[in-house]
Design a protein around this motif. Structure first.
Motif, mmCIF file in Angstrom:
data_model
loop_
_atom_site.group_PDB
_atom_site.id
_atom_site.type_symbol
_atom_site.label_atom_id
_atom_site.label_comp_id
_atom_site.label_asym_id
_atom_site.label_seq_id
_atom_site.Cartn_x
_atom_site.Cartn_y
_atom_site.Cartn_z
ATOM 1 N N GLN A 198 0.834 -1.211 0.000
ATOM 2 C CA GLN A 198 0.000 0.000 0.000
ATOM 3 C C GLN A 198 0.867 1.259 0.000
ATOM 4 O OE1 GLN A 198 -3.411 0.440 -0.190
ATOM 5 N NE2 GLN A 198 -4.155 1.260 1.732
ATOM 6 N N ASP A 248 -4.819 1.017 -5.085
ATOM 7 C CA ASP A 248 -4.449 0.883 -6.496
ATOM 8 C C ASP A 248 -5.498 1.477 -7.417
ATOM 9 O OD1 ASP A 248 -2.094 -0.358 -5.830
ATOM 10 O OD2 ASP A 248 -2.834 -2.392 -6.162
ATOM 11 N N ARG A 280 -0.977 9.042 -9.055
ATOM 12 C CA ARG A 280 -1.622 8.175 -8.078
ATOM 13 C C ARG A 280 -2.597 8.933 -7.190
ATOM 14 N NH1 ARG A 280 0.670 3.404 -6.493
ATOM 15 N NH2 ARG A 280 -1.345 3.220 -5.444
#
Length: 251
Positions: free
Chosen positions: A17, A31, A243
């Motif tokens: 993670q 994700d 991300r």
């Protein structure tokens, strides 16, 4: 989630993670791009992953908590949910932390010096210098690099003394095995070195402007925070995927 002021990045080896240390707490990023705050809303600085579910940090407490203004070295053993002070509470704000060779290396921004500790409780005071970030060789505990206004300063004696800063000028550094030394300059250009910082090769410019944090997970996987968010490369810094976006706030 509105975020600003990212101070640190890390991947928990327990489950892969991604964690992001920010001005508003520690954020876990899945994700699929979803994110959630796992900690309180304190300002987490000098963040580094020391092992599975084990994080080290510093910074400033959440408003109204009554904790020390400078938190010294703090530690979490539950992946950022709860933290306890190990040492130097009320005395030191570490703006950069590195954990290597079972040793904590911390840049004490309060005193302007490098501190080194085996247990996180008792510290050796090393060289005084004006630095933004530090990186320790994964192969040699005596080799420490620091980013300064004049370039990268190098120590070959565990941080007791440093050379004068030499070009190139970098903002942040991260060093992992094998040959995974990365630096990002103030403009956001990412550089890679395979010879311990003797020579550097620019790989690409990271999107999003001025850098805020850099962590190399391995020689190919690199995490970078810029003004616009957190970006990840899995090909040695050639291409990047966002991300986590950052929403600019006024605080």
């Amino acid at each position: 989630m509105a975020l600003s002021h990212i101070h640190g990045l890390g991947v928990d080896p327990a489950d892969g993670q991604l964690y992001v240390a920010t001005h508003q707490g520690v954020i876990a990023v899945a994700d699929d791009g979803s994110s959630q705050r796992v900690s309180d809303t304190a300002d987490y600085m000098g963040f580094t992953v020391a092992g599975p579910k084990t994080f080290l940090g510093s910074g400033h407490p959440a408003e109204g908590s009554g904790d020390h203004a400078n938190r010294g070295l703090i530690k979490s053993t539950d992946a950022g949910k709860t933290w306890k002070t190990l040492s130097l509470g009320g005395e030191v704000d570490f703006h950069a932390l590195d954990y290597a060779h079972n040793t904590v290396y911390g840049y004490d921004s309060t005193g302007g010096l490098l501190r080194v500790s085996k247990d996180g409780k008792t510290w050796d005071e090393r060289a005084e210098l004006a630095a933004l970030d530090i990186a320790v060789s994964p192969n040699d505990p005596d080799i420490v690099l620091a980013t300064t206004q004049n370039g990268i300063a190098k120590s070959t004696n565990g941080g007791k003394s440093f050379s004068r800063g030499a070009e190139p000028v970098m903002a942040y550094l991260s060093w992992t095995k094998p040959d995974g030394l990365y630096g990002i300059d103030p403009t956001g250009a990412l550089h890679h070195s395979t010879d311990g910082g003797a020579t550097w090769k620019k790989t690409a410019t990271v999107p999003g402007g001025q850098p805020q944090a850099l962590t190399a997970v391995d020689a190919n996987r690199v995490l970078i925070a810029t003004q616009d968010g957190v970006y990840e490369s899995r090909d040695g810094g050639k291409t990047f995927t966002q991300r986590l976006p950052v929403t600019h706030t006024t605080d």
